[in-house]
Scaffold this motif. Structure first.
Motif, PDB file in Angstrom:
ATOM      1  N   LEU A   1       0.853  -1.179   0.000  1.00 49.76           N
ATOM      2  CA  LEU A   1       0.000   0.000   0.000  1.00 49.76           C
ATOM      3  C   LEU A   1       0.890   1.231   0.000  1.00 49.76           C
ATOM      4  O   LEU A   1       1.867   1.301   0.749  1.00 49.76           O
ATOM      5  CB  LEU A   1      -0.881  -0.005   1.257  1.00 49.76           C
ATOM      6  N   GLY A   2       0.561   2.189  -0.848  1.00 48.26           N
ATOM      7  CA  GLY A   2       1.301   3.438  -0.875  1.00 48.26           C
ATOM      8  C   GLY A   2       0.368   4.627  -0.757  1.00 48.26           C
ATOM      9  O   GLY A   2      -0.738   4.616  -1.309  1.00 48.26           O
ATOM     10  N   TYR A   3       0.808   5.630  -0.014  1.00 49.42           N
ATOM     11  CA  TYR A   3       0.087   6.893   0.128  1.00 49.42           C
ATOM     12  C   TYR A   3       1.035   7.984  -0.339  1.00 49.42           C
ATOM     13  O   TYR A   3       2.188   8.059   0.130  1.00 49.42           O
ATOM     14  CB  TYR A   3      -0.349   7.096   1.584  1.00 49.42           C
ATOM     15  N   LEU A   4       0.585   8.823  -1.283  1.00 46.87           N
ATOM     16  CA  LEU A   4       1.489   9.741  -1.961  1.00 46.87           C
ATOM     17  C   LEU A   4       0.904  11.127  -2.144  1.00 46.87           C
ATOM     18  O   LEU A   4      -0.318  11.284  -2.160  1.00 46.87           O
ATOM     19  CB  LEU A   4       1.792   9.204  -3.380  1.00 46.87           C
ATOM     20  N   ASP A   5       1.799  12.081  -2.342  1.00 44.40           N
ATOM     21  CA  ASP A   5       1.450  13.369  -2.918  1.00 44.40           C
ATOM     22  C   ASP A   5       1.638  13.214  -4.419  1.00 44.40           C
ATOM     23  O   ASP A   5       2.644  12.639  -4.863  1.00 44.40           O
ATOM     24  CB  ASP A   5       2.407  14.471  -2.440  1.00 44.40           C
ATOM     25  N   ALA A   6       0.700  13.714  -5.193  1.00 46.19           N
ATOM     26  CA  ALA A   6       0.840  13.683  -6.647  1.00 46.19           C
ATOM     27  C   ALA A   6       0.451  15.044  -7.201  1.00 46.19           C
ATOM     28  O   ALA A   6      -0.443  15.716  -6.669  1.00 46.19           O
ATOM     29  CB  ALA A   6      -0.040  12.596  -7.256  1.00 46.19           C
ATOM     30  N   GLU A   7       1.144  15.435  -8.252  1.00 46.29           N
ATOM     31  CA  GLU A   7       0.833  16.689  -8.921  1.00 46.29           C
ATOM     32  C   GLU A   7       0.774  16.443 -10.419  1.00 46.29           C
ATOM     33  O   GLU A   7       1.653  15.798 -10.985  1.00 46.29           O
ATOM     34  CB  GLU A   7       1.887  17.753  -8.617  1.00 46.29           C
ATOM     35  N   PHE A   8      -0.290  16.958 -11.013  1.00 45.32           N
ATOM     36  CA  PHE A   8      -0.465  16.874 -12.463  1.00 45.32           C
ATOM     37  C   PHE A   8      -0.336  18.284 -13.016  1.00 45.32           C
ATOM     38  O   PHE A   8      -1.056  19.189 -12.582  1.00 45.32           O
ATOM     39  CB  PHE A   8      -1.827  16.269 -12.795  1.00 45.32           C
ATOM     40  N   THR A   9       0.597  18.470 -13.950  1.00 47.46           N
ATOM     41  CA  THR A   9       0.799  19.780 -14.553  1.00 47.46           C
ATOM     42  C   THR A   9       0.296  19.759 -15.989  1.00 47.46           C
ATOM     43  O   THR A   9       0.254  18.707 -16.635  1.00 47.46           O
ATOM     44  CB  THR A   9       2.281  20.195 -14.511  1.00 47.46           C
TER      45      THR A   9
ATOM     46  N   THR B   1      -0.191  22.284 -19.812  1.00 46.82           N
ATOM     47  CA  THR B   1       0.417  23.338 -20.621  1.00 46.82           C
ATOM     48  C   THR B   1      -0.391  24.629 -20.583  1.00 46.82           C
ATOM     49  O   THR B   1       0.140  25.689 -20.895  1.00 46.82           O
ATOM     50  CB  THR B   1       0.568  22.882 -22.088  1.00 46.82           C
ATOM     51  N   ASP B   2      -1.665  24.539 -20.202  1.00 45.73           N
ATOM     52  CA  ASP B   2      -2.547  25.696 -20.350  1.00 45.73           C
ATOM     53  C   ASP B   2      -3.356  26.061 -19.104  1.00 45.73           C
ATOM     54  O   ASP B   2      -4.295  26.843 -19.181  1.00 45.73           O
ATOM     55  CB  ASP B   2      -3.514  25.440 -21.503  1.00 45.73           C
ATOM     56  N   ARG B   3      -3.005  25.476 -17.948  1.00 48.60           N
ATOM     57  CA  ARG B   3      -3.754  25.792 -16.729  1.00 48.60           C
ATOM     58  C   ARG B   3      -2.909  25.450 -15.507  1.00 48.60           C
ATOM     59  O   ARG B   3      -1.888  24.766 -15.627  1.00 48.60           O
ATOM     60  CB  ARG B   3      -5.081  25.063 -16.706  1.00 48.60           C
ATOM     61  N   PRO B   4      -3.343  25.896 -14.334  1.00 48.87           N
ATOM     62  CA  PRO B   4      -2.568  25.611 -13.116  1.00 48.87           C
ATOM     63  C   PRO B   4      -2.508  24.109 -12.821  1.00 48.87           C
ATOM     64  O   PRO B   4      -3.384  23.343 -13.239  1.00 48.87           O
ATOM     65  CB  PRO B   4      -3.347  26.344 -12.022  1.00 48.87           C
ATOM     66  N   PRO B   5      -1.497  23.684 -12.087  1.00 46.41           N
ATOM     67  CA  PRO B   5      -1.387  22.267 -11.726  1.00 46.41           C
ATOM     68  C   PRO B   5      -2.498  21.834 -10.769  1.00 46.41           C
ATOM     69  O   PRO B   5      -3.114  22.661 -10.109  1.00 46.41           O
ATOM     70  CB  PRO B   5      -0.023  22.166 -11.043  1.00 46.41           C
ATOM     71  N   VAL B   6      -2.726  20.539 -10.726  1.00 51.56           N
ATOM     72  CA  VAL B   6      -3.683  19.930  -9.802  1.00 51.56           C
ATOM     73  C   VAL B   6      -2.880  19.055  -8.840  1.00 51.56           C
ATOM     74  O   VAL B   6      -2.154  18.153  -9.268  1.00 51.56           O
ATOM     75  CB  VAL B   6      -4.730  19.080 -10.563  1.00 51.56           C
ATOM     76  N   THR B   7      -3.018  19.350  -7.553  1.00 53.10           N
ATOM     77  CA  THR B   7      -2.326  18.584  -6.517  1.00 53.10           C
ATOM     78  C   THR B   7      -3.340  17.705  -5.804  1.00 53.10           C
ATOM     79  O   THR B   7      -4.418  18.176  -5.429  1.00 53.10           O
ATOM     80  CB  THR B   7      -1.643  19.534  -5.522  1.00 53.10           C
ATOM     81  N   VAL B   8      -2.997  16.430  -5.627  1.00 55.17           N
ATOM     82  CA  VAL B   8      -3.906  15.460  -5.019  1.00 55.17           C
ATOM     83  C   VAL B   8      -3.139  14.550  -4.068  1.00 55.17           C
ATOM     84  O   VAL B   8      -1.915  14.504  -4.079  1.00 55.17           O
ATOM     85  CB  VAL B   8      -4.610  14.593  -6.095  1.00 55.17           C
ATOM     86  N   LYS B   9      -3.887  13.839  -3.258  1.00 55.93           N
ATOM     87  CA  LYS B   9      -3.365  12.711  -2.490  1.00 55.93           C
ATOM     88  C   LYS B   9      -3.739  11.463  -3.280  1.00 55.93           C
ATOM     89  O   LYS B   9      -4.821  11.377  -3.865  1.00 55.93           O
ATOM     90  CB  LYS B   9      -3.982  12.640  -1.095  1.00 55.93           C
ATOM     91  N   LEU B  10      -2.843  10.510  -3.311  1.00 55.28           N
ATOM     92  CA  LEU B  10      -3.048   9.297  -4.083  1.00 55.28           C
ATOM     93  C   LEU B  10      -2.747   8.097  -3.208  1.00 55.28           C
ATOM     94  O   LEU B  10      -1.700   8.055  -2.557  1.00 55.28           O
ATOM     95  CB  LEU B  10      -2.134   9.302  -5.312  1.00 55.28           C
ATOM     96  N   ALA B  11      -3.675   7.160  -3.174  1.00 51.33           N
ATOM     97  CA  ALA B  11      -3.453   5.886  -2.496  1.00 51.33           C
ATOM     98  C   ALA B  11      -3.507   4.785  -3.542  1.00 51.33           C
ATOM     99  O   ALA B  11      -4.420   4.761  -4.378  1.00 51.33           O
ATOM    100  CB  ALA B  11      -4.510   5.649  -1.424  1.00 51.33           C
TER     101      ALA B  11
END
Length: 123
Positions: free
Chosen positions: A82-90, A92-102
């Motif tokens: 099991l992994g619990y993570l910070d993830a960020e999706f960037t 080209t045309d909008r601000p990044p999205v930051t999420v928690k990911l399990a």
């Protein structure tokens, strides 16, 4: 932060391939990392199986990139990580999205596959 090298190595091995597929906009490569009956919850309604994973990532805009940082790992049973993570999706045309990911990985032969993927947006 509590992780063991083995668990972190297992997670990184799968998640580096996930990131590579996401960054290359290759939904087929991303979906192949999941079990055939994986429960997948991105930021849209959930799906079960590789087809739903492929459709989700195919709907993402070209140029989207993923980054992750492992926060916690657990080994709830033999053959599971099991992994619990910070993830960020960037993008080209909008601000990044930051999420928690399990993610829950399961051993499949000599490799590991994602059996459960759950994104949470905390803002």
């Amino acid at each position: 932060m509590i992780t063991t090298l083995d668990e972190k190595t297992i997670l990184s091995g799968v998640l580096d391939r996930w990131k590579s597929g996401v960054d290359a906009h290759r939904p087929d490569r991303v979906a192949a990392l999941f079990t055939e009956d994986a429960v997948f919850q991105g930021l849209h309604p959930y799906s079960v199986g590789r087809q739903g994973v492929a459709e989700y990532y195919d709907s993402q805009p070209p140029g989207m990139k993923a980054a992750y940082r492992i926060l916690e790992t657990r080994r709830p049973a033999d053959g599971l990580v099991l992994g619990y993570l910070d993830a960020e999706f960037t993008f080209t045309d909008r601000p990044p999205v930051t999420v928690k990911l399990a993610v829950l990985l399961t051993r499949t032969g000599d490799d590991w596959s994602i059996a459960h993927y759950q994104v949470s947006r905390l803002d």
